[in-house]
Each structure stands twice: as structure tokens, then as C-alpha cells.
Design a protein around this motif. Structure first.
Motif, PDB file in Angstrom:
ATOM      1  N   THR A 140       0.541  -0.791  -0.040  1.00  0.00           N
ATOM      2  CA  THR A 140       0.289   0.203   0.503  1.00  0.00           C
ATOM      3  C   THR A 140       0.831   0.996  -0.005  1.00  0.00           C
ATOM      4  OG1 THR A 140      -0.252   0.068   2.459  1.00  0.00           O
ATOM      5  CG2 THR A 140      -2.363  -1.318   1.416  1.00  0.00           C
ATOM      6  N   GLU A 141       2.336   0.780  -0.040  1.00  0.00           N
ATOM      7  CA  GLU A 141       3.653   2.317  -0.348  1.00  0.00           C
ATOM      8  C   GLU A 141       3.020   2.965   0.839  1.00  0.00           C
ATOM      9  OE1 GLU A 141       3.366   3.833  -4.121  1.00  0.00           O
ATOM     10  OE2 GLU A 141       4.171   1.450  -4.471  1.00  0.00           O
ATOM     11  N   PRO A 142       3.372   2.933   2.505  1.00  0.00           N
ATOM     12  CA  PRO A 142       3.093   3.388   3.349  1.00  0.00           C
ATOM     13  C   PRO A 142       3.581   4.982   3.385  1.00  0.00           C
ATOM     14  CG  PRO A 142       4.017   1.687   4.588  1.00  0.00           C
ATOM     15  CD  PRO A 142       3.756   1.555   3.039  1.00  0.00           C
ATOM     16  N   HIS A 143       3.592   5.525   4.007  1.00  0.00           N
ATOM     17  CA  HIS A 143       4.120   7.172   4.146  1.00  0.00           C
ATOM     18  C   HIS A 143       4.332   6.746   6.076  1.00  0.00           C
ATOM     19  CE1 HIS A 143       1.403   8.852   1.671  1.00  0.00           C
ATOM     20  NE2 HIS A 143       3.041   9.590   1.053  1.00  0.00           N
ATOM     21  N   LEU A 144       3.724   6.150   6.373  1.00  0.00           N
ATOM     22  CA  LEU A 144       4.765   5.907   7.952  1.00  0.00           C
ATOM     23  C   LEU A 144       3.770   4.599   8.495  1.00  0.00           C
ATOM     24  CD1 LEU A 144       2.698   9.221   9.475  1.00  0.00           C
ATOM     25  CD2 LEU A 144       5.159   8.713   9.903  1.00  0.00           C
ATOM     26  N   ILE A 145       4.514   4.074   9.837  1.00  0.00           N
ATOM     27  CA  ILE A 145       4.564   2.564   9.803  1.00  0.00           C
ATOM     28  C   ILE A 145       4.786   2.558  11.622  1.00  0.00           C
ATOM     29  CG2 ILE A 145       5.833   1.660   8.187  1.00  0.00           C
ATOM     30  CD1 ILE A 145       7.290   0.478   9.410  1.00  0.00           C
ATOM     31  N   ILE A 146       3.477   1.349  11.972  1.00  0.00           N
ATOM     32  CA  ILE A 146       3.330   1.042  13.332  1.00  0.00           C
ATOM     33  C   ILE A 146       3.344  -0.118  13.545  1.00  0.00           C
ATOM     34  CG2 ILE A 146       2.492   0.367  15.343  1.00  0.00           C
ATOM     35  CD1 ILE A 146       0.700   3.574  14.954  1.00  0.00           C
ATOM     36  N   ASP A 147       4.568  -0.799  13.944  1.00  0.00           N
ATOM     37  CA  ASP A 147       5.339  -2.634  14.333  1.00  0.00           C
ATOM     38  C   ASP A 147       5.422  -2.785  15.573  1.00  0.00           C
ATOM     39  OD1 ASP A 147       6.285  -4.745  12.909  1.00  0.00           O
ATOM     40  OD2 ASP A 147       8.103  -3.907  12.710  1.00  0.00           O
ATOM     41  N   ASP A 148       4.667  -4.014  15.600  1.00  0.00           N
ATOM     42  CA  ASP A 148       5.067  -4.920  17.433  1.00  0.00           C
ATOM     43  C   ASP A 148       6.053  -6.132  16.617  1.00  0.00           C
ATOM     44  OD1 ASP A 148       4.525  -6.088  19.278  1.00  0.00           O
ATOM     45  OD2 ASP A 148       2.559  -5.681  19.644  1.00  0.00           O
ATOM     46  N   GLY A 149       6.991  -6.028  17.454  1.00  0.00           N
ATOM     47  CA  GLY A 149       8.159  -6.667  16.889  1.00  0.00           C
ATOM     48  C   GLY A 149       8.996  -6.808  15.801  1.00  0.00           C
ATOM     49  N   GLY A 150       9.076  -6.226  15.318  1.00  0.00           N
ATOM     50  CA  GLY A 150      10.105  -5.665  14.120  1.00  0.00           C
ATOM     51  C   GLY A 150       9.522  -6.497  12.677  1.00  0.00           C
ATOM     52  N   ASP A 151       9.197  -7.055  12.548  1.00  0.00           N
ATOM     53  CA  ASP A 151       9.221  -7.717  11.300  1.00  0.00           C
ATOM     54  C   ASP A 151       7.948  -7.239   9.733  1.00  0.00           C
ATOM     55  OD1 ASP A 151       9.194 -10.002  11.966  1.00  0.00           O
ATOM     56  OD2 ASP A 151       6.693 -10.665  12.517  1.00  0.00           O
ATOM     57  N   LEU A 152       7.767  -5.861  10.161  1.00  0.00           N
ATOM     58  CA  LEU A 152       7.300  -5.254   8.523  1.00  0.00           C
ATOM     59  C   LEU A 152       8.491  -3.939   8.443  1.00  0.00           C
ATOM     60  CD1 LEU A 152       3.924  -4.105   7.174  1.00  0.00           C
ATOM     61  CD2 LEU A 152       4.205  -2.224   9.482  1.00  0.00           C
ATOM     62  N   THR A 153       8.596  -3.227   9.873  1.00  0.00           N
ATOM     63  CA  THR A 153      10.247  -3.173   9.075  1.00  0.00           C
ATOM     64  C   THR A 153      11.075  -3.795   8.539  1.00  0.00           C
ATOM     65  OG1 THR A 153       9.624  -1.969  11.547  1.00  0.00           O
ATOM     66  CG2 THR A 153      11.736  -1.158  10.717  1.00  0.00           C
ATOM     67  N   ALA A 154      11.543  -4.682   8.973  1.00  0.00           N
ATOM     68  CA  ALA A 154      12.601  -5.582   8.340  1.00  0.00           C
ATOM     69  C   ALA A 154      12.334  -5.604   7.251  1.00  0.00           C
ATOM     70  CB  ALA A 154      12.903  -6.962   9.129  1.00  0.00           C
ATOM     71  N   MET A 155      11.097  -6.336   6.482  1.00  0.00           N
ATOM     72  CA  MET A 155      10.403  -5.942   5.852  1.00  0.00           C
ATOM     73  C   MET A 155      10.180  -4.997   4.904  1.00  0.00           C
ATOM     74  SD  MET A 155       6.873  -7.868   4.144  1.00  0.00           S
ATOM     75  CE  MET A 155       7.344  -9.603   4.506  1.00  0.00           C
ATOM     76  N   LEU A 156      10.756  -3.709   5.177  1.00  0.00           N
ATOM     77  CA  LEU A 156      10.558  -2.919   4.778  1.00  0.00           C
ATOM     78  C   LEU A 156      11.425  -2.437   4.110  1.00  0.00           C
ATOM     79  CD1 LEU A 156       9.122   0.059   3.718  1.00  0.00           C
ATOM     80  CD2 LEU A 156      10.004   0.833   6.162  1.00  0.00           C
ATOM     81  N   HIS A 157      13.017  -2.914   5.079  1.00  0.00           N
ATOM     82  CA  HIS A 157      14.151  -2.506   4.715  1.00  0.00           C
ATOM     83  C   HIS A 157      14.555  -3.376   3.622  1.00  0.00           C
ATOM     84  CE1 HIS A 157      13.791   0.455   8.085  1.00  0.00           C
ATOM     85  NE2 HIS A 157      14.985   1.091   7.826  1.00  0.00           N
ATOM     86  N   THR A 158      13.972  -4.395   3.415  1.00  0.00           N
ATOM     87  CA  THR A 158      14.949  -5.323   2.851  1.00  0.00           C
ATOM     88  C   THR A 158      13.799  -5.544   0.878  1.00  0.00           C
ATOM     89  OG1 THR A 158      13.291  -6.952   3.416  1.00  0.00           O
ATOM     90  CG2 THR A 158      15.958  -6.883   4.150  1.00  0.00           C
TER      91      THR A 158
END
Ligand code: ADE
Length: 419
Positions: A115-133
Motif C-alpha cells: 500500500t506504499e505507506p508514509h508511516l508505519i507502526i510495528d510490534d516486533g520489528g517484522d514489518l520494519t525488517a521487510m520494509l528495509h529488505t
């Protein structure tokens, strides 16, 4: 288009959301303010959190702030299908269902980032890790993220140390209004809620072993004492171990505790806490469960390997028959408070999610001037959330006088008056 299990479950989910809404006045007050000003108009927010009613309400608040919201679950067993269905009918894109396989879980996260977000909220880091890879191409447009848990922050700090973190991330977990209340009183209550719902057994008179005496472990041990258990704490950190002793717990190594424990709770955030050697020491009927973010604390493979028999004893209770003794594992070793219950009480998540809302607004308001680091939440946000909560509870507090403020800011006055 949302990906959910069954849209017909929506009415049940809506009841759950309405119930928690009644008990989340801080979030309600923020929602009232921001529904008028729409501070996130035109922006997309992606959320990866335990998808239950409180989380759903927060997602609606972001929608009311003007954002387009996409949400997925942060644990395959914590998503509630009825809540997901209710949310999907409210203009929020949901990619989640209960008991997702590893592949489904990953694909739901992937869809959320698509969905190409501008802001994210994460619980555990999985979304942030996927964003960076896999989604690194989105990094230039992402204004920042906010992380809910200790485990997530550990991962993000490891990324930052390696210079791999490419967005500013607010350490929501480290705010006072988060860990003092959510980690301690929230986990303290919801873990026992999960254990009691799963087993329907008595806690009083039992030996409870708590592995890990961080803020969550302190809460779990405190509430176990309140329920009439004898509490043993196992720690690797000498300062925390001292704290556990001073709080009145017995402190011994976990292997030794295995001989006495009736109920075991791992809440360390680390892997391989309970392994084969521990299981072999346990009494017949021992109940084991985990309250740490990932299901890596209890070695489930060892349980399977050792078991002569493995069967479902109740919903959320698996029995492993090992050398003539039964060991009961709750919620497949996943977060027992979310997999076997509804997570923390609404009044607690009111604080945590108010911080999340304020954290995203802070990131947006300061877009372009924040470093790509793990950042503390400003004290003013903590104080605002605490004040709103006290106000909602009808509690007033004292104020410092001008003279007192002057005194606190000065150094001249000491033992004998003015120097
Ligand atoms: N409900 C939603 N998110 C949660 C969390 N991180 N812990 C407990 N309950 C929750």
C-alpha cells in the motif's frame, strides 16, 4: 481489497470494538481532537500489531485523522477474525487471519507494504525488517515508524548499530506511559487471563516459575503472588535478580526451579530458555507457557522429539507425554496473553495506543529533521498522555508554585540556607 477469513463475523467484532472504545478515553479524546484537524490527511499508514479490538479502535482513530490505513497481524495466533471483519467493513484495508501459516503471515505483511505507506507502526520489528529488505525502494518516502515492544526495539537497535536503519523510529515501548503500565500491569494481568482461560485451573497454592524479571516479568510475578502462588524467579542479570529477591521472590537457576514448578512462564525476549534438560526435570502435570514476543523461548522441537505421545488436551493446551509424565504447553508457545486471551486490558492499551498516535504525529510534524535512529518519545508526549488519563479517571494532582519551580532550578540554597 481486504484479505480476511469471513466478513459475516463483522457484527461480533463490532461489539468487541465498541466495548473497548468505552474504556479507552484517552484515545477517544485524541480522536475527537484530530477528527477535526485531520493531521494525517493524504498520508498512508501501515500497521502490524496484534489484531484485536483495541488495535482495531486505534486503526479507526488513524482513519479519522485523515489517513488511509492498512493493517496486518503481528502474530498468527493473536488475530481475531471477527475484529478483522468488522474493521474491513469500515474503510480500512485488512490483511490478516487467525492461524496464518508462515507463508500467509509473510504475504499479509507484504500486502500491507504494497500500500506504499508514509508511516508505519510495528510490534516486533517484522514489518520494519521487510520494509528495509524487499521493500527498500519505499524507504525514501517513509517518514518514520513507531515500535511497540522491547523485542522490536532490540532488533531495530541492532539495525541502527550496523547503520542499516534508514528511517527514524520512535521507541514507544520505552516511554514511561508504556512500560510502567503496559509491560508491568498489562502483561501482569493478561498473562494470567490467558493461563486461566486456557487451563481453568487454580493458581493459589501452586509454585509459579517466572523466567525473566524485566518489566513484563515483574508484572507476571507480582500478579502470581496476588493470586496466592509461591513465586520463583529465574534471571541472568544480577541487578534484576537482586530486585526479584528484594521483591520477595525465591531466586534460583531455571534448571533447579524445574523440580518445583507447577506453572512456568518465560518472558525473557531470548531464545532457548526452556530446553530438553528442563523438560526432563519437570514434575508430572507441569504447565508451561510463553509471554515473550516470539515463540523461541520454549524449545517445541525438543518437546516433540521427547514425547512418546502428543495430544490436544483442551483448546490452547497441548499435552506431551515424556517418560511417563505429562507436560502441558499453552498456546503453542506463542504469547499466551494474546493467543489464549484478548491481550492487555483496554484501559492499559488506551495509554499505549495514545502514545502510538502521538508518536506518528510527531514523526510527521518533524519530517525531514529527524535522524534515522531509534528515538525516545519526547517527555511532553508522556506527560500529555498521563494527564489525559488522570483527567479521564477524575484524578487531580498538585502543581508546583513559581517559588518551588525557581527552587528546583537553582543551586544556591543548601544545608545552611543561601550559600
Ligand atoms: N493488544 C494489542 N497489542 C497488544 C500488545 N502488544 N500486547 C498486549 N495486548 C495487545
Amino acid at each position: 481489497m481486504s484479505i480476511i477469513r469471513d466478513p459475516l463475523l463483522a457484527p461480533e467484532g463490532r461489539m468487541k470494538i465498541n466495548w473497548v472504545k468505552e474504556h479507552m478515553p484517552v484515545l477517544g479524546k485524541l480522536a475527537g481532537e484530530y477528527a477535526r484537524t485531520k493531521p494525517l490527511a493524504g498520508l498512508r499508514v501501515a500497521i502490524c500489531l496484534h489484531l484485536e479490538a483495541k488495535t482495531a479502535y486505534m486503526a479507526e482513530v488513524f482513519r479519522d485523522c485523515g489517513a488511509e490505513v492498512a493493517i496486518t497481524g503481528s502474530n498468527p495466533l493473536s488475530t481475531q477474525d471477527d475484529v478483522a471483519a468488522a474493521l474491513a467493513g469500515e474503510g480500512i484495508t485488512v490483511y490478516a487471519w487467525y492461524n496464518a501459516t508462515a507463508e500467509e503471515y509473510e504475504s499479509h505483511l507484504q500486502k500491507t507494504l504494497e500500500t506504499e505507506p508514509h508511516l508505519i507502526i510495528d510490534d516486533g520489528g517484522d514489518l520494519t525488517a521487510m520494509l528495509h529488505t524487499r521493500f527498500a525502494y519505499l524507504l525514501p518516502q517513509v517518514r518514520g515508524g513507531a515500535e511497540e515492544t522491547t523485542t522490536g526495539l532490540n532488533r531495530l537497535r541492532a539495525m541502527a548499530d550496523k547503520k542499516a536503519l534508514k528511517i527514524p523510529v520512535m521507541a514507544v515501548n520505552d516511554a514511561y506511559c508504556k512500560y510502567l503500565f503496559d509491560n508491568r500491569y498489562g502483561t501482569g494481568q493478561s498473562v494470567w487471563d490467558g493461563i486461566m482461560r486456557a487451563t481453568n485451573l487454580l493458581v493459589a497454592g501452586k509454585n509459579v516459575v517466572v523466567a525473566g524479571y524485566g518489566w513484563c516479568g515483574k508484572g507476571v510475578a507480582m500478579r502470581a503472588r496476588g493470586l496466592g502462588a509461591r513465586v520463583i524467579v529465574c534471571e541472568v542479570d544480577p541487578v534484576r535478580a537482586m530486585e526479584a529477591v528484594m521483591d520477595g521472590n525465591v531466586v534460583i537457576p531455571l534448571l533447579e526451579a524445574c523440580r518445583y514448578g507447577d506453572i512456568f512462564v518465560t518472558v525473557t525476549g531470548c531464545k532457548d530458555v526452556m530446553t530438553e534438560a528442563h523438560f526432563l526435570e519437570m514434575k508430572d502435570g507441569a504447565i508451561i507457557c510463553n509471554a515473550g514476543h516470539f515463540d523461541v523461548e520454549i524449545d517445541k522441537e525438543a518437546l516433540m522429539r521427547l514425547a512418546d505421545e502428543h495430544f490436544q488436551a483442551r483448546r490452547n493446551v497441548e499435552a506431551f507425554r515424556i517418560k511417563g509424565k505429562n507436560i502441558y504447553l499453552l498456546a503453542s508457545g506463542r504469547l499466551v496473553n494474546l493467543a489464549a486471551a484478548d491481550g492487555h486490558p483496554a484501559e492499559i492499551m488506551d495509554l499505549s495506543f495514545a502514545l502510538q498516535v502521538e508518536a506518528l504525529l510527531y514523526l510527521n510534524n518533524n519530517y525531514g529533521s529527524l535522524k534515522n535512529e531509534v528515538l525516545p518519545l519526547p517527555r511532553a508526549i508522556d506527560e500529555k498522555v498521563a494527564r489525559y488519563k488522570l483527567e479521564a479517571m477524575g484524578i487531580t494532582i498538585d502543581r508546583l508554585s513559581e517559588e518551588q519551580l525557581q527552587y528546583l532550578r537553582s543551586w544556591e540554597t543548601g544545608t545552611g540556607g543561601e550559600a
